[in-house]
Write a protein that holds these residues in place. Structure first.
Motif, PDB file in Angstrom:
ATOM      1  N   ILE A 178       0.855  -1.077   0.090  1.00  0.00           N
ATOM      2  CA  ILE A 178       0.039  -0.079   0.199  1.00  0.00           C
ATOM      3  C   ILE A 178       0.828   1.154   0.005  1.00  0.00           C
ATOM      4  O   ILE A 178       0.504   2.436  -0.640  1.00  0.00           O
ATOM      5  N   SER A 179       1.977   1.192   0.803  1.00  0.00           N
ATOM      6  CA  SER A 179       2.928   2.454   0.500  1.00  0.00           C
ATOM      7  C   SER A 179       3.532   2.648  -0.863  1.00  0.00           C
ATOM      8  O   SER A 179       3.674   3.845  -0.961  1.00  0.00           O
ATOM      9  N   THR A 180       3.289   1.669  -1.645  1.00  0.00           N
ATOM     10  CA  THR A 180       3.954   1.890  -3.013  1.00  0.00           C
ATOM     11  C   THR A 180       2.831   2.747  -3.716  1.00  0.00           C
ATOM     12  O   THR A 180       3.064   3.486  -4.755  1.00  0.00           O
ATOM     13  N   GLY A 181       1.752   3.185  -2.988  1.00  0.00           N
ATOM     14  CA  GLY A 181       0.716   4.046  -3.451  1.00  0.00           C
ATOM     15  C   GLY A 181       1.181   5.623  -3.842  1.00  0.00           C
ATOM     16  O   GLY A 181       0.811   6.243  -4.586  1.00  0.00           O
ATOM     17  N   LEU A 182       2.040   5.796  -2.874  1.00  0.00           N
ATOM     18  CA  LEU A 182       2.714   6.962  -2.793  1.00  0.00           C
ATOM     19  C   LEU A 182       3.562   7.397  -4.152  1.00  0.00           C
ATOM     20  O   LEU A 182       3.135   8.375  -4.780  1.00  0.00           O
ATOM     21  N   PRO A 183       4.505   6.528  -4.469  1.00  0.00           N
ATOM     22  CA  PRO A 183       5.268   6.887  -5.509  1.00  0.00           C
ATOM     23  C   PRO A 183       4.488   6.717  -6.953  1.00  0.00           C
ATOM     24  O   PRO A 183       4.388   7.499  -7.740  1.00  0.00           O
ATOM     25  N   PHE A 184       3.437   5.832  -6.724  1.00  0.00           N
ATOM     26  CA  PHE A 184       2.602   5.604  -8.105  1.00  0.00           C
ATOM     27  C   PHE A 184       1.467   6.774  -8.353  1.00  0.00           C
ATOM     28  O   PHE A 184       1.009   6.975  -9.395  1.00  0.00           O
ATOM     29  N   THR A 185       1.272   7.590  -7.132  1.00  0.00           N
ATOM     30  CA  THR A 185       0.293   8.828  -7.302  1.00  0.00           C
ATOM     31  C   THR A 185       1.157   9.584  -8.101  1.00  0.00           C
ATOM     32  O   THR A 185       0.367  10.172  -9.159  1.00  0.00           O
ATOM     33  N   LEU A 186       2.213   9.735  -8.083  1.00  0.00           N
ATOM     34  CA  LEU A 186       3.076  10.641  -8.791  1.00  0.00           C
ATOM     35  C   LEU A 186       3.016  10.399 -10.375  1.00  0.00           C
ATOM     36  O   LEU A 186       2.914  11.010 -11.164  1.00  0.00           O
ATOM     37  N   VAL A 187       3.067   9.079 -10.473  1.00  0.00           N
ATOM     38  CA  VAL A 187       3.313   8.360 -11.702  1.00  0.00           C
ATOM     39  C   VAL A 187       2.197   8.633 -12.474  1.00  0.00           C
ATOM     40  O   VAL A 187       2.167   8.975 -13.578  1.00  0.00           O
ATOM     41  N   LEU A 188       0.930   8.648 -11.663  1.00  0.00           N
ATOM     42  CA  LEU A 188      -0.425   8.646 -12.284  1.00  0.00           C
ATOM     43  C   LEU A 188      -0.652  10.237 -12.858  1.00  0.00           C
ATOM     44  O   LEU A 188      -1.391  10.422 -13.755  1.00  0.00           O
ATOM     45  N   LEU A 189       0.069  11.121 -11.864  1.00  0.00           N
ATOM     46  CA  LEU A 189      -0.143  12.603 -12.314  1.00  0.00           C
ATOM     47  C   LEU A 189       0.491  12.909 -13.505  1.00  0.00           C
ATOM     48  O   LEU A 189      -0.124  13.651 -14.504  1.00  0.00           O
TER      49      LEU A 189
END
Lengths: 568, 138
Positions: free
Chosen positions: A541-552
């Motif tokens: 779930i913590s990988t959600g943080l870098p992936f949020t950037l990826v999604l933006l």
């Protein structure tokens, strides 16, 4: 024969899409080799790094369990609590971005070029949308989540040292049953509606666009081409792809582990014998489902058998392939789920549920701005513990689900794609939550039956069904649905990991997908027996943080990419 | 004896096809048969082509090249699959009847222990196709 028609001088396709001209050839970094009788075609170094780092994490979680769980739990809490504003804000951007795509002229761009035709019918397509990403969650949280938010809202707010200690959404609805029901439904739909599907839609659209229209390999790094250019074929891309494999494999392995526990509880509840409090509860002679007080240990053998069985079915499915395996199972499951939904709808009170359906949509729409507000929230437990957690969770799943959706969406226009991935699944989720959650709530409010309310999370569905006619049959359908949804997550996940680790090739040797499917089951079994399932879930779930950037970044890339496409 | 020969080809691994291609060309010339080169591609970009259309053009060019090299009448037929790793055999079998071929010539690897549980593409086609099948070892 003209000289230019040699193998190298092949004419390009006629401008139906805007292919990105790059010297990179798909598969150029791949290693084609043979290990014993098995042919392999794997990306160097993504395959190896992903595989080895997963093994290393499993060893770490097993060898130093306390340290690992301490570290990952800290990380998880720091991410979901410290960055709640970021998750909530970003998710709002994704929803607005998707809605914008529907109304702008970009909506008429067709994935796969102007003349492409859809690969799958609507039925097959929808079935696969749900099978990969959400089906299993709907089964487990359909009854429990509306109930949780209803109870916490009904309980009202409580303050300690100026901070809210209750878990109710927004301002709660202390003592008012009707208002608590509305707020509970609104909060649940909020977590399963537009926002999660917008997250999936962004990833899926980025991958589909850059693969089908721009001619780049079907792998996560391709969406970054407008930003990094040819550097995406180097380490920048290796890291993005490896992170995606990591999140997907551990996401699947941890849900497989927890799913096996939940399925085992369900099976023992339905078909087991003996008494839980006395410690004699068992299923097929294997001790399981005994309460902690009884002092009898539950036998993990049942879980190992379940994971092996689910993996075996998933294995058959991946060998049979996308059309012969994954799609068929997804359609069977969608049929069964629809059957169960209709049944509960008719026996649970159609008029009450229709009214509740529209009430819930209204409650959702009127509360959505307050619920999605990223800053200055008073209901910190709810916005951080529920919403922020959910957003991080959906986002950590988005590489997998997004890539799978992209794989099956060629031939749709952007408008059709976004409508079908955002709006229709949201309505299905509202319907599902209304029928299952609403029926359970009605049992509490009107009949005074608190069985489902008091039951453990994994059993709530079965306690709810128990109050309706034909409980044995519907419970069996429920268990089958749970198992098949796990199979469809596992097989689609194996296909996705295989494609990423083959550098975007979807025609790598079958042995590779077999490897990932078995590997996933093995990781689940090892973590389940050795402990560490929960701490690795925190890591995922913590990988959600870098992936949020990826999604933006993906939103920007989609916009850039669509600008150069011809509109149909 | 033969009027139409179907030759399944994998454009990504042309180097492995040499013997089979020569065999196809020579037999077609001998029997004055027409050859259809069949290729299976994905909807996603592959190492051979960015789009199915581009793949089709490459296959047509390949067929033309073969036709001129052996002095035979040749054409290309590209088929699209969502998941070629598992569907290729079924697609090729369907192509045998759709193209109306009476001989299939295809390359196949030397069998190993895995072929007992997992037959090669050539093996599967030879077992199920209604017409004659010639499997050329690479």
């Amino acid at each position: 024969m003209a000289d230019e028609t040699t193998n190298q001088g092949i004419p390009e396709p006629e401008g139906t899409s805007d292919i990105i001209q790059t010297d990179y050839q798909i598969g150029q970094d791949n290693i084609e080799t043979k290990i014993g009788p098995f042919g392999l075609d794997i990306h160097n170094p993504v395959f190896l790094i992903s595989g080895l780092s997963i093994v290393a994490f499993v060893f770490y979680a097993l060898a130093l369990p306390e340290q690992a769980s301490g570290l990952f739990d800290w990380l998880f809490s720091a991410v979901t609590k410290g960055f709640d504003w970021f998750f909530l804000g970003a998710a709002n951007i994704f929803v607005l971005f998707c809605l914008l795509l529907i109304v702008t002229p970009y909506g008429s761009v067709r994935l796969g070029g102007t003349d492409a035709t859809p690969d799958y019918s609507y039925i097959g397509w929808f079935a696969m949308l749900f099978a990969a990403g959400m089906g299993i969650g709907l089964l487990f949280f359909g009854v429990s989540e509306p109930m949780s938010h209803f109870s916490s809202s009904l309980g009202g707010t409580s303050m300690e040292e100026g901070a809210r200690t209750d878990w109710a959404p927004l301002g709660a609805a202390g003592g008012d049953q009707a208002a608590a029901q509305r707020l509970g439904m609104a909060a649940t739909i909020f977590h399963w509606g537009l926002h999660p599907w917008a997250i999936y839609a962004v990833v899926a659209l980025a991958l589909a666009l850059f693969s089908y229209n721009k001619g780049l390999p079907l792998t996560l790094r391709s969406a970054f081409y407008p930003i990094f250019g040819d550097r995406v074929w180097g380490w920048t891309g290796h890291i993005i792809d490896t992170l995606a494999v990591f999140a997907t494999l551990f996401g699947l392995a941890t849900s497989l582990g927890f799913g096996a526990e939940q399925t085992a509880s369900g099976l023992t509840y339905l078909f087991g014998s003996g008494d839980a409090a006395e410690g004699t509860r068992s299923f097929l002679g294997i001790a399981y489902g005994n309460s902690e007080e009884s002092g009898v240990e539950n036998n993990p053998l049942l879980l190992v058998i379940l994971i092996s069985a689910i993996t075996a079915v998933a294995l058959v499915s991946v060998i049979r392939g996308l059309d012969g395996g994954v799609k068929v199972l997804s359609e069977i499951n969608m049929g069964l789920a629809a059957l169960l939904l209709l049944f509960v709808f008719f026996v649970g009170g159609p008029i009450f549920l229709i009214t509740l359906f529209f009430d819930s949509i209204w409650a959702y729409l009127t509360n959505i701005f307050a619920l999605s507000n990223p800053v200055g929230r008073e209901d910190v437990n709810f916005s951080q513990g529920w919403t922020s957690f959910y957003w991080a969770w959906w986002i950590s799943w988005s590489p997998f689900v997004g890539m799978f959706i992209a794989r099956v969406s060629r031939g749709r226009t952007v408008r059709e794609f976004v409508t079908c991935v955002l709006i229709i699944p949201t309505i299905v989720c509202v319907l599902w939550m209304t029928v299952f959650g609403g029926t359970a709530l009605n049992q509490v409010v009107s009949d005074g039956y608190t069985g489902a309310q008091d039951a453990a999370l994994e059993l709530k569905l079965f306690y709810m069904l128990d109050q309706l006619p034909l409980a044995t049959i519907t419970s069996v359908i429920g268990i089958v649905l749970v198992i098949v949804f796990f199979v469809t997550s596992s097989d689609s996940g194996s296909l996705v990991i295989d494609t990423i680790t083959a550098g975007g090739k979807v025609d790598a040797p079958v042995a590779q997908r077999v490897f990932w499917c078995i590997f996933e089951g093995a990781v689940a079994i090892v973590l389940l027996i050795g402990g560490g399932l929960a701490s690795l879930q925190s890591a995922v779930i913590s990988t959600g943080l870098p992936f949020t950037l990826v999604l933006l970044v993906m939103c920007y890339a989609i916009w850039r990419g669509l600008a150069s496409e011809k509109r149909a | 004896m033969f009027n139409k020969i179907m030759a399944p080809v994998d454009l990504a691994h042309k180097d492995r096809l040499e013997k089979a291609l020569k065999c196809t060309g020579d037999l077609a010339k001998y029997y004055n048969a027409e050859v259809v080169y069949v290729g299976v591609t994905t909807t996603t970009p592959s190492s051979t082509a960015h789009t199915p259309e581009e793949y089709g053009k490459k296959l047509d060019a390949f067929a033309k090249e073969q036709g001129e090299a052996y002095g035979i009448s040749a054409s290309g037929d590209s088929l699209v699959s969502h998941d070629p790793s598992s569907d290729v055999d079924d697609i090729l079998l369907k192509a045998v009847s759709e193209t109306g071929s009476d001989l299939v010539i295809m390359a196949s690897h030397v069998p190993n222990v895995m072929d007992y549980v997992w037959p090669s593409n050539g093996g599967k086609i030879a077992e199920h196709a209604k017409c004659s099948v010639m499997v050329v070892r690479t």
